[in-house]
Enzyme design. Sequence first.
Site, PDB file in Angstrom:
ATOM      1  N   ARG A 119     -54.909 -35.525   6.442  1.00 14.01           N
ATOM      2  CA  ARG A 119     -54.494 -36.210   5.214  1.00 14.01           C
ATOM      3  C   ARG A 119     -55.582 -37.201   4.816  1.00 14.01           C
ATOM      4  O   ARG A 119     -56.494 -37.483   5.572  1.00 14.01           O
ATOM      5  CB  ARG A 119     -53.155 -36.930   5.397  1.00 14.01           C
ATOM      6  CG  ARG A 119     -53.152 -38.031   6.465  1.00 14.01           C
ATOM      7  CD  ARG A 119     -51.817 -38.754   6.489  1.00 14.01           C
ATOM      8  NE  ARG A 119     -51.802 -39.803   7.503  1.00 14.01           N
ATOM      9  CZ  ARG A 119     -50.808 -40.671   7.670  1.00 14.01           C
ATOM     10  NH1 ARG A 119     -49.746 -40.602   6.893  1.00 14.01           N
ATOM     11  NH2 ARG A 119     -50.866 -41.593   8.608  1.00 14.01           N
ATOM     12  N   CYS A 123     -63.135 -38.467  -0.915  1.00 19.78           N
ATOM     13  CA  CYS A 123     -64.128 -39.519  -1.128  1.00 19.78           C
ATOM     14  C   CYS A 123     -63.613 -40.444  -2.225  1.00 19.78           C
ATOM     15  O   CYS A 123     -63.301 -39.982  -3.335  1.00 19.78           O
ATOM     16  CB  CYS A 123     -65.453 -38.893  -1.547  1.00 19.78           C
ATOM     17  SG  CYS A 123     -66.626 -40.061  -2.264  1.00 19.78           S
ATOM     18  N   ASN A 157     -50.729 -43.953  -0.777  1.00 16.54           N
ATOM     19  CA  ASN A 157     -50.069 -44.265   0.491  1.00 16.54           C
ATOM     20  C   ASN A 157     -51.104 -44.749   1.492  1.00 16.54           C
ATOM     21  O   ASN A 157     -52.064 -44.038   1.801  1.00 16.54           O
ATOM     22  CB  ASN A 157     -49.373 -43.022   1.070  1.00 16.54           C
ATOM     23  CG  ASN A 157     -48.547 -43.350   2.298  1.00 16.54           C
ATOM     24  OD1 ASN A 157     -47.506 -43.986   2.193  1.00 16.54           O
ATOM     25  ND2 ASN A 157     -49.013 -42.929   3.463  1.00 16.54           N
ATOM     26  N   GLU A 158     -50.929 -45.973   1.977  1.00 14.84           N
ATOM     27  CA  GLU A 158     -51.778 -46.530   3.031  1.00 14.84           C
ATOM     28  C   GLU A 158     -53.270 -46.310   2.756  1.00 14.84           C
ATOM     29  O   GLU A 158     -53.989 -45.684   3.534  1.00 14.84           O
ATOM     30  CB  GLU A 158     -51.399 -45.944   4.398  1.00 14.84           C
ATOM     31  CG  GLU A 158     -50.004 -46.325   4.840  1.00 14.84           C
ATOM     32  CD  GLU A 158     -49.663 -45.814   6.235  1.00 14.84           C
ATOM     33  OE1 GLU A 158     -48.809 -46.412   6.889  1.00 14.84           O
ATOM     34  OE2 GLU A 158     -50.270 -44.803   6.654  1.00 14.84           O
ATOM     35  N   CYS A 166     -67.149 -43.459   2.545  1.00  7.97           N
ATOM     36  CA  CYS A 166     -67.770 -42.129   2.438  1.00  7.97           C
ATOM     37  C   CYS A 166     -69.254 -42.331   2.164  1.00  7.97           C
ATOM     38  O   CYS A 166     -69.630 -43.214   1.379  1.00  7.97           O
ATOM     39  CB  CYS A 166     -67.122 -41.312   1.327  1.00  7.97           C
ATOM     40  SG  CYS A 166     -67.916 -39.712   1.036  1.00  7.97           S
ATOM     41  N   GLU A 314     -42.382 -49.500   5.575  1.00 12.25           N
ATOM     42  CA  GLU A 314     -42.336 -48.561   6.697  1.00 12.25           C
ATOM     43  C   GLU A 314     -42.261 -49.323   8.011  1.00 12.25           C
ATOM     44  O   GLU A 314     -42.947 -50.326   8.202  1.00 12.25           O
ATOM     45  CB  GLU A 314     -43.585 -47.670   6.749  1.00 12.25           C
ATOM     46  CG  GLU A 314     -43.632 -46.527   5.771  1.00 12.25           C
ATOM     47  CD  GLU A 314     -44.824 -45.619   6.049  1.00 12.25           C
ATOM     48  OE1 GLU A 314     -45.264 -45.554   7.225  1.00 12.25           O
ATOM     49  OE2 GLU A 314     -45.311 -44.996   5.102  1.00 12.25           O
ATOM     50  N   TRP A 322     -48.089 -41.613  17.752  1.00 13.74           N
ATOM     51  CA  TRP A 322     -49.546 -41.627  17.720  1.00 13.74           C
ATOM     52  C   TRP A 322     -50.189 -42.559  18.746  1.00 13.74           C
ATOM     53  O   TRP A 322     -51.406 -42.675  18.799  1.00 13.74           O
ATOM     54  CB  TRP A 322     -50.027 -42.001  16.320  1.00 13.74           C
ATOM     55  CG  TRP A 322     -49.204 -43.055  15.635  1.00 13.74           C
ATOM     56  CD1 TRP A 322     -48.200 -42.844  14.736  1.00 13.74           C
ATOM     57  CD2 TRP A 322     -49.309 -44.482  15.789  1.00 13.74           C
ATOM     58  NE1 TRP A 322     -47.666 -44.048  14.311  1.00 13.74           N
ATOM     59  CE2 TRP A 322     -48.328 -45.070  14.942  1.00 13.74           C
ATOM     60  CE3 TRP A 322     -50.124 -45.318  16.548  1.00 13.74           C
ATOM     61  CZ2 TRP A 322     -48.148 -46.446  14.843  1.00 13.74           C
ATOM     62  CZ3 TRP A 322     -49.939 -46.690  16.456  1.00 13.74           C
ATOM     63  CH2 TRP A 322     -48.962 -47.237  15.599  1.00 13.74           C
ATOM     64  N   GLU A 362     -46.237 -35.428  12.980  1.00 16.78           N
ATOM     65  CA  GLU A 362     -45.312 -36.538  13.252  1.00 16.78           C
ATOM     66  C   GLU A 362     -43.924 -36.040  13.648  1.00 16.78           C
ATOM     67  O   GLU A 362     -42.937 -36.757  13.475  1.00 16.78           O
ATOM     68  CB  GLU A 362     -45.240 -37.451  12.025  1.00 16.78           C
ATOM     69  CG  GLU A 362     -46.549 -38.184  11.781  1.00 16.78           C
ATOM     70  CD  GLU A 362     -46.534 -39.065  10.539  1.00 16.78           C
ATOM     71  OE1 GLU A 362     -47.015 -40.206  10.627  1.00 16.78           O
ATOM     72  OE2 GLU A 362     -46.054 -38.614   9.483  1.00 16.78           O
ATOM     73  N   HIS A 365     -42.149 -38.410  15.874  1.00 21.80           N
ATOM     74  CA  HIS A 365     -41.906 -39.751  15.333  1.00 21.80           C
ATOM     75  C   HIS A 365     -40.414 -39.908  15.061  1.00 21.80           C
ATOM     76  O   HIS A 365     -39.760 -39.018  14.529  1.00 21.80           O
ATOM     77  CB  HIS A 365     -42.712 -39.929  14.042  1.00 21.80           C
ATOM     78  CG  HIS A 365     -42.853 -41.345  13.585  1.00 21.80           C
ATOM     79  ND1 HIS A 365     -41.798 -42.095  13.142  1.00 21.80           N
ATOM     80  CD2 HIS A 365     -43.947 -42.146  13.507  1.00 21.80           C
ATOM     81  CE1 HIS A 365     -42.225 -43.291  12.786  1.00 21.80           C
ATOM     82  NE2 HIS A 365     -43.527 -43.351  13.007  1.00 21.80           N
TER      83      HIS A 365
END
Length: 684
Positions: A119, A123, A157-158, A166, A314, A322, A362, A365
């Site tokens: 994921r 760049c 996301n995050e 890059c 979250e 992880w 995940e 998780h």
Amino acid sequence: MTPAEQVGSRLTRVPGVLYGGDYNPEQWPEEVWAEDAKLMREAGVTMVTVGVFSWARLQPGPDTWEFDWFDRLLDLLHAHGIAVDLATATASPPAWLVRAHPGILPVTADGVRLEFGSRQHYCPSSPEYRAAALRLTRTLAERYAHHPALALWHIHNEYGDHVTECFCARSADHFRTWLTDRYETIDGLNHAWGTAFWSQRYGRFDEIEPPRTAPGPVNPTQLLDWRRFCSDALLECHRAERDALRELSPHIPATTNFMSMFKALDYWKWAAHEDLVSDDAYPDPADPKAHVNAALNYDLMRSLKGGRPWLLLEQAPSAVSWRPVNVPKKPGLQRLWSLQALARGADGIMYFQWRASRAGAEKYHSALLPHRGTASRGWRETVRFGAELSRLAEVTGATTPADVAIVLDWDSWWALEADDHPSARMRWRGLLHPWYAALHARGVTTEFVPPDAELACYRAVLAPNLHLLRPEHAARITAYVHDGGHLVCGPFSGVVDGHDHIHDGGAPGPLRDVLGVSVDEFWPVPDGETVRLTSGAEATLWSEWIETNGPATEVVDTYASGELTGLPAVTRHPCGTGTAWYVSAHLGEGIGQVLDDALRAAGVRPLLDVPDGVEVTVRTGEQGTYLFVLNHNDHDTRTPLSGAFAAGGTDLLTGTTVHGHVALGPLGAAVLRIATDSPGENQQ
């Protein structure tokens, strides 16, 4: 202020404390969705995040869109009273896009192009990625801006979780443009980068490349500017999506999920573009002190928007997938740690994720609805905690008073951790944590501020490290002390300016007058060794040969072993009507002695006298003052109520009246509504 900002963190479309998590229905047959919606209602879920990784399902080809399933999903959630935090789905480009434009894939400093199959494979400077992401965002906004389920936009996301930089040719072009805007002339850049050293002078901007792998140490100011550029490049991606949402749905607030105290992104700059700060937090259940670092991160989230409530977007209901060893949360810990976020300013308690995945990276998780389903321990805790949160609705919107500030500057953090320093062991988090832990153990509430903040409202300001310090920021800090403030400054501070050049005269540079000391030489402590101080404190990692600049500077503590024996270690210097302390060593837990002295002089008192392992915080709002008492121990505790809290109050979790003291079992919690018109008076 935009309509979305007026809505702010309280999300008036969703009353009470937000409760829910990431929902990924594309992983499940559609017949499961109705069951999910029914179970969400049973659990007390009020909002779910959808669409985070749905790009390939929503847009399966360049000009092919599939929204029917998403329409049915949002309609179903709305019919069950579940609000939606709608993601723009731009965090992971689909395969068709990267195969059509392989330049989207990021390149490492060693020249390796990372592949599709995980994921965040993009760049940040790629024009093809940016155009496709913006097109998707606009398409979603045009279709769903007025859907009755929509309560919040979730951008990307995050950012920076897997790819913060890059080194491809397009990134190089973008970096050169950024540098041109920053310095205007090549002479300005050569001065800032100190290119007279090692024959690094540039004749034109197009001679400059990103700091790829090189034969030896890379120019430190080039690296510092690269860190700044990488944060800004990702922020440009975010702002493009944010601007589109503001244009097409100005009535809906937007957020992007931060990752606690994350080095790669300057969250002060990022937070200015958020309607609502949100955080992803994953404390380790195997760490008995994890709650202290969590509190630190939550205080930062609250501080990023000047004390406004934030959203825990979250966290794990139990184990993550992880870490090398993924320990579950024992019964009661998920509840306690969630209440801790609420205690420190969160108005929503969300999780990753709703239903545990059966496939993918995940699948181990934890989730609100575990693999075992409604027969599981985890599900029972999900339902029980949802019912408890419904009793805390009145807390939302309440703020958290703080008399103490900690200065945090991302530029200084980046410069501190550069290579070729006197010690590679000097790391911002390692320097910060003992200072924060001492405040946490004493029940003193703090917040974070940038170096250009207005400081007059704080009784004490702490700077565990300000390695990079601009003269204008030093002048602001000096004026704060001169006008009656109390400053405690840690080691290796005031060393370099904004270009990472050593200040004239050495450390502490522009703080020399306010601190009343000069650093003659840095004296790192070798690994495994300690240096004793006269007070009994011990220094590890770092010490300094310092000298006082006159009789006004008082030596509070001296070195009692090693080569610096007899020299000052901690000093106190009056400046105007205030006082400044300088701590020249890394003291670990010993910093508490210095902070006790400074806080006492500043008139800062703990909220309550708390037992070890008990955390107390206050939120104050229109409907009252709320005292949170959290027991992080595996044994019973009794916390006496005194000062502004002596009269006790009603525990919103149980409905009972509490007087005299708060008695809690292992991992227990209480949220008392206190009858007082002056919530902060206990700290005066």
